[in-house]
Design an enzyme around this catalytic site. Structure first.
Site, PDB file in Angstrom:
ATOM      1  N   SER A  74       0.875  -1.614   0.158  1.00 11.97           N
ATOM      2  CA  SER A  74      -0.169  -0.078  -0.075  1.00 11.97           C
ATOM      3  C   SER A  74       0.734   1.342  -0.330  1.00 11.97           C
ATOM      4  CB  SER A  74      -0.958   0.828   1.410  1.00 11.97           C
ATOM      5  OG  SER A  74      -1.952  -0.733   0.663  1.00 11.97           O
ATOM      6  N   LYS A  77       0.498   3.567  -3.313  1.00  7.32           N
ATOM      7  CA  LYS A  77      -1.088   3.747  -2.953  1.00  7.32           C
ATOM      8  C   LYS A  77      -0.137   5.368  -3.604  1.00  7.32           C
ATOM      9  CE  LYS A  77      -4.198   0.759  -0.907  1.00  7.32           C
ATOM     10  NZ  LYS A  77      -4.446   0.494   0.160  1.00  7.32           N
ATOM     11  N   TYR A 199      -2.875  -3.004 -10.622  1.00  2.00           N
ATOM     12  CA  TYR A 199      -3.075  -2.786  -8.464  1.00  2.00           C
ATOM     13  C   TYR A 199      -2.709  -3.513  -8.613  1.00  2.00           C
ATOM     14  CZ  TYR A 199      -4.555  -2.140  -3.390  1.00  2.00           C
ATOM     15  OH  TYR A 199      -4.451  -1.967  -2.010  1.00  2.00           O
ATOM     16  N   TYR A 251      -4.402   4.881   7.736  1.00  2.00           N
ATOM     17  CA  TYR A 251      -5.973   3.817   7.307  1.00  2.00           C
ATOM     18  C   TYR A 251      -6.755   5.290   9.230  1.00  2.00           C
ATOM     19  CZ  TYR A 251      -3.749   1.140   4.764  1.00  2.00           C
ATOM     20  OH  TYR A 251      -2.730   0.380   3.413  1.00  2.00           O
ATOM     21  N   VAL A 269       1.428  -3.315   3.896  1.00  2.00           N
ATOM     22  CA  VAL A 269       1.364  -5.018   4.631  1.00  2.00           C
ATOM     23  C   VAL A 269       3.027  -5.366   4.493  1.00  2.00           C
ATOM     24  CG1 VAL A 269      -0.920  -4.728   5.011  1.00  2.00           C
ATOM     25  CG2 VAL A 269      -0.227  -5.869   3.389  1.00  2.00           C
TER      26      VAL A 269
HETATM   27  N1  GLN Z   1      -2.454  -5.787  -1.301  1.00  2.00           N
HETATM   28  C1  GLN Z   1      -2.502  -5.384  -0.796  1.00  2.00           C
HETATM   29  C2  GLN Z   1      -3.889  -5.166  -0.688  1.00  2.00           C
HETATM   30  O1  GLN Z   1      -4.691  -4.908  -1.517  1.00  2.00           O
HETATM   31  C3  GLN Z   1      -1.930  -3.698   0.192  1.00  2.00           C
HETATM   32  C4  GLN Z   1      -2.447  -3.724   1.560  1.00  2.00           C
HETATM   33  C5  GLN Z   1      -2.066  -2.900   2.512  1.00  2.00           C
HETATM   34  O2  GLN Z   1      -0.682  -2.901   2.043  1.00  2.00           O
HETATM   35  N2  GLN Z   1      -2.510  -2.790   3.420  1.00  2.00           N
HETATM   36  O3  GLN Z   1      -4.895  -5.953   0.010  1.00  2.00           O
END
Ligand code: GLN
Length: 415
Positions: A74, A77, A199, A251, A269
């Site tokens: 993420s 993003k 994505y 978040y 993550v």
């Molecule tokens: N690839 C993970 C997802 O889309 C990324 C989520 C994250 O890093 N919080 O669920």
């Protein structure tokens, strides 16, 4: 002088300070859980821990596992958001995705009152942002995203094919979020896969803490990579990105983060976090065990330590403002007030200059005011406006006004 002595003089002090903080966090912060929704992430070394800092002047420092490779997840993003905003303009992007912190987990099923995902950093919003990148198909879309993220990093980023495959095989929830976005008219592609496939791949790009630090430094530097000098996105897109990172980057922990750390940031993550001190530094940290919100546990602790020790919180005000007035002098004979301005004149500097000029003029009942711009290196529009208005006011009050070295057109409406 030995090589070691030279390197110590050339900033090893910064590496040492980072190593100190890293050691302390490593010794005191334990726990968390490595992401295990796919086997490739579950295999990550829970003890891997590193930090890098890159300045807008292009100097890079680090401590711990700065060469460890992990998937960006993420933390991709904000950079895809910056790229889409740069390509389409913020308005077009925000017709389809909001800018409000959702207060919900990253994978929440959430839409705002207008039917848009609440922000570009929860998965629903990130998939919409990815769908906005103009391209003929999924492959081209990913190629463009990869190229943009590589320019942010200043080197070609590789795809971890196994992570990508696993993300794609297990990504039902993300496809469902894309389906929902498609149903409400928020997704920019005609089908779900043209958005989710790029994505999944953007999440599977491989980075190090040094890459994250340089990517952050590019945002800190108004969109220009500090080493390659490549303008990756516009100043406005960089600013917009930092704004959303400041409010939505962590978040449902974004409020606590703003309070404790006070830097625009984004976690992934994979254990990475990118944080930014605007105008100064990008920071990258890596430690795979996550807290319940899905943010790197030690990464958060490390950034909190850096924020405290290095004074990086955005509301820290420890810097002594340098006076924009090189010399304020009064010629008693001719009752002339001279203000020798210097350096970079922004709003803050001009406010001081205007205040000083007014105070002196009144104090000595001046007959003349000289605003000397000779040593000014940069002047913002608002600073110029404040000084022009002041010069015009002095003129109106009957003073002789001079402004050697003033920017072109400064005399409009004066004299
Ligand atoms: N690839 C993970 C997802 O889309 C990324 C989520 C994250 O890093 N919080 O669920």
């Amino acid at each position: 002088m030995s090589g070691d002595e030279r390197s110590r003089l050339l900033g090893a002090a910064v590496d040492d300070a980072l190593a100190d903080a890293l050691g302390e966090v490593a010794a005191s912060v334990r726990g968390g859980r490595v992401a295990d929704y796919i086997p490739e992430l579950a295999d990550a070394d829970p003890d891997g821990f590193g930090v890098s800092i890159a300045s807008v002047l292009g100097r890079v420092y680090g401590a711990g596992d700065v060469a460890a490779e992990f998937t960006i997840q993420s933390a991709s993003k904000p950079f895809v958001y910056a790229f889409a905003s740069d390509e389409l303009g913020g308005e077009a992007v925000h017709r389809r995705v909001g800018v409000e912190p959702s207060g919900e987990p990253f994978n929440a099923i959430s839409l705002d009152a207008q039917g848009r995902p609440e922000n570009p950093f929860i998965n629903a919003g990130a998939i919409v942002t990815t769908s906005l990148v103009p391209a003929a198909d999924a492959d081209e879309r990913f190629a463009r995203i990869r190229d943009a993220l590589s320019r942010f990093a200043g080197r070609e980023l590789d795809l971890d094919d196994e992570v990508y495959r696993s993300e794609a095989v297990t990504g039902h929830r993300n496809r469902a979020l894309a389906g929902l976005a498609l149903a409400v008219g928020s997704l920019a592609t005609a089908d779900v896969d043209s958005a989710t496939d790029p994505y999944f791949r953007q999440c599977s790009l491989v980075v190090t803490t040094e890459d994250l630090a340089l990517m952050g430094a590019t945002l800190a530097n108004g969109g220009v990579h500090p080493l390659t000098r490549d303008r990756v996105v516009s100043e406005r897109a960089a600013r917009d990105t930092l704004s959303v990172m400041a409010t939505c980057g962590m978040y449902d922990r974004s409020g606590a983060w703003a309070f404790r750390v006070g830097m625009p940031a984004k976690s992934g993550v994979g254990g990475g976090i990118v944080a930014v001190r605007p105008g100064e530094f990008g920071v990258g940290v890596y430690s795979p065990p996550l807290d319940e919100a899905g943010n790197s546990l030690r990464g958060v602790a490390m950034l909190e330590a850096l924020s405290d020790r290095f004074g990086l919180h955005m509301f820290d005000h420890t810097r002594v403002p340098t006076s924009p007035v090189g010399e304020a002098s009064v010629d008693r004979e001719t009752r002339t007030v001279t203000l020798a301005l210097r350096g970079e004149l922004d709003f803050l500097a001009a406010e001081q200059a205007v205040h000083d000029a007014g105070r002196l003029v009144l104090h000595v009942d001046a007959r003349a005011l000289r605003l000397d711009f000779t040593d000014v290196t940069l002047i913002t529009a608002v600073a110029e406006q404040l000084l022009r208005t002041t010069a015009a006011a002095a003129e109106e009050a009957g003073l002789d006004v001079e402004f050697p070295g003033a920017p072109q057109g400064f005399d409009r409406g004066i004299g």
